[in-house]
Design a protein around this motif. Structure first.
Motif, short mmCIF file in Angstrom:
data_model
loop_
_atom_site.label_atom_id
_atom_site.label_comp_id
_atom_site.label_asym_id
_atom_site.label_seq_id
_atom_site.Cartn_x
_atom_site.Cartn_y
_atom_site.Cartn_z
N LEU A 27 -51.84 -9.19 -27.94
CA LEU A 27 -52.95 -10.15 -27.99
C LEU A 27 -54.03 -9.78 -26.99
N LEU A 28 -53.62 -9.41 -25.78
CA LEU A 28 -54.59 -9.03 -24.77
C LEU A 28 -55.36 -7.77 -25.19
N GLU A 29 -54.63 -6.81 -25.76
CA GLU A 29 -55.28 -5.58 -26.23
C GLU A 29 -56.35 -5.88 -27.28
N ALA A 30 -56.11 -6.92 -28.06
CA ALA A 30 -57.06 -7.30 -29.11
C ALA A 30 -58.20 -8.17 -28.57
N GLY A 31 -58.18 -8.42 -27.27
CA GLY A 31 -59.24 -9.22 -26.66
C GLY A 31 -59.01 -10.71 -26.72
N TYR A 32 -57.78 -11.11 -27.09
CA TYR A 32 -57.49 -12.54 -27.20
C TYR A 32 -56.89 -13.03 -25.88
N GLU A 33 -57.74 -13.55 -25.02
CA GLU A 33 -57.29 -14.06 -23.73
C GLU A 33 -57.35 -15.59 -23.75
N SER A 34 -56.27 -16.21 -23.30
CA SER A 34 -56.23 -17.66 -23.26
C SER A 34 -55.27 -18.10 -22.17
N PRO A 35 -55.39 -19.34 -21.69
CA PRO A 35 -54.43 -19.83 -20.70
C PRO A 35 -53.00 -19.78 -21.20
N GLN A 36 -52.82 -19.98 -22.51
CA GLN A 36 -51.47 -19.96 -23.09
C GLN A 36 -50.85 -18.57 -22.99
N VAL A 37 -51.65 -17.55 -23.31
CA VAL A 37 -51.14 -16.17 -23.25
C VAL A 37 -50.81 -15.79 -21.81
N PHE A 38 -51.73 -16.06 -20.88
CA PHE A 38 -51.50 -15.70 -19.49
C PHE A 38 -50.32 -16.48 -18.90
N SER A 39 -50.19 -17.74 -19.27
CA SER A 39 -49.06 -18.54 -18.77
C SER A 39 -47.74 -18.02 -19.29
N ALA A 40 -47.72 -17.64 -20.56
CA ALA A 40 -46.50 -17.09 -21.14
C ALA A 40 -46.10 -15.79 -20.45
N LEU A 41 -47.08 -14.95 -20.16
CA LEU A 41 -46.80 -13.71 -19.44
C LEU A 41 -46.30 -14.00 -18.02
N GLY A 42 -46.85 -15.05 -17.41
CA GLY A 42 -46.38 -15.45 -16.09
C GLY A 42 -44.93 -15.89 -16.11
N TYR A 43 -44.58 -16.66 -17.12
CA TYR A 43 -43.20 -17.13 -17.26
C TYR A 43 -42.24 -15.95 -17.43
N ILE A 44 -42.61 -15.02 -18.29
CA ILE A 44 -41.75 -13.86 -18.56
C ILE A 44 -41.61 -12.99 -17.31
N ALA A 45 -42.72 -12.79 -16.61
CA ALA A 45 -42.66 -11.98 -15.39
C ALA A 45 -41.71 -12.59 -14.37
N TYR A 46 -41.75 -13.91 -14.23
CA TYR A 46 -40.86 -14.55 -13.25
C TYR A 46 -39.40 -14.50 -13.72
N GLU A 47 -39.18 -14.55 -15.02
CA GLU A 47 -37.83 -14.39 -15.57
C GLU A 47 -37.26 -13.02 -15.20
N HIS A 48 -38.14 -12.04 -15.03
CA HIS A 48 -37.71 -10.69 -14.66
C HIS A 48 -37.89 -10.43 -13.17
N SER A 49 -38.00 -11.53 -12.40
CA SER A 49 -38.06 -11.47 -10.93
C SER A 49 -39.30 -10.76 -10.40
N ASN A 50 -40.35 -10.69 -11.20
CA ASN A 50 -41.62 -10.10 -10.75
C ASN A 50 -42.53 -11.23 -10.27
N THR A 51 -42.23 -11.73 -9.09
CA THR A 51 -42.91 -12.94 -8.59
C THR A 51 -44.40 -12.75 -8.42
N ASP A 52 -44.80 -11.68 -7.76
CA ASP A 52 -46.23 -11.47 -7.52
C ASP A 52 -47.01 -11.34 -8.83
N GLN A 53 -46.43 -10.60 -9.77
CA GLN A 53 -47.09 -10.45 -11.06
C GLN A 53 -47.16 -11.77 -11.81
#
Length: 221
Positions: A99-125
């Motif tokens: 979605l990001l590659e296609a230029g579709y940026e939204s709070p929902q997309v960024f929040s979902a990526l944040g959730y996944i990053a924390y699930e993988h212990s990537n806190t800063d990301q």
């Protein structure tokens, strides 16, 4: 568009997902006007019914072949949610980055990526993704809650965590995820009574949620 397709869409819009699914599945190929449109609605029905593996079969057809970008974006978002729910977070991350590659940026997309990053212990990301979400919408409750929860869970900034989690909960006072985040923040602050109150309310709404059950057991010790 065939009458059967119109009927199915009408049922779907009324949240009658089982009836809509039966209607869609009864349409022979070629009679709907667009096989991809039919796949789109069948996939959404299965997703609503929480039959995720069935939904994937149809929604993947849409994201790989449909020329309707809005429909593709929606399907990628739905796919990312289903992959996350079923523990396939790497695949969820793939859909979101598409979605990001296609230029579709939204709070929902960024929040979902944040959730996944924390699930993988990537806190800063994870925090960086939530910050991007809040840059687009400072009042977005999902981003506020996610960011606040991480700040509390890691002990980085409990005062800020409390402010953000309370703000998220104000938008949806019955949301179990928001109740749990606020309860967990109070626990980190050493306010046991408040922590129990909010976490118990969250658990009453989703008694089978393992994360909330674990939080309540820790707080109640």
């Amino acid at each position: 568009m065939s009458d059967a397709m119109k009927e199915g869409i009408g049922l779907y819009q009324k949240a009658k997902y089982k009836e809509a699914l039966v209607s869609f599945l009864g349409i022979p190929n070629g009679e709907s006007g667009s096989n991809l449109e039919l796949a789109y609605f069948i996939g959404l029905c299965y997703a609503r019914l929480e039959r995720y593996d069935d939904a994937l079969v149809y929604l993947e057809q849409v994201v790989t072949a449909d020329s309707d970008l809005a429909r593709v974006y929606q399907c990628r978002m739905v796919l990312s949610v289903m992959y996350t729910i079923t523990g396939r977070t790497r695949l969820a991350d793939f859909e979101l980055r598409k979605l990001l590659e296609a230029g579709y940026e939204s709070p929902q997309v960024f929040s979902a990526l944040g959730y996944i990053a924390y699930e993988h212990s990537n806190t800063d990301q994870a925090l960086e993704w939530y910050e991007k979400a809040l840059d687009l919408d400072a009042e977005n409750p999902t981003a506020l809650n996610g960011y606040g929860y991480i700040l509390a869970d890691t002990g980085r900034d409990l005062k800020k965590a409390l402010t953000m989690c309370k703000k998220a909960l104000e938008t949806d006072p019955a949301n179990p995820a928001y109740l749990d985040s606020l309860g967990w923040t109070y626990h980190k602050l050493g306010l046991t009574i408040e922590a129990k109150t909010y976490t118990r309310r969250a658990l009453e709404k989703v008694p089978n949620n393992d994360i909330i059950k674990n939080h309540f057991e820790v707080i109640a010790k």
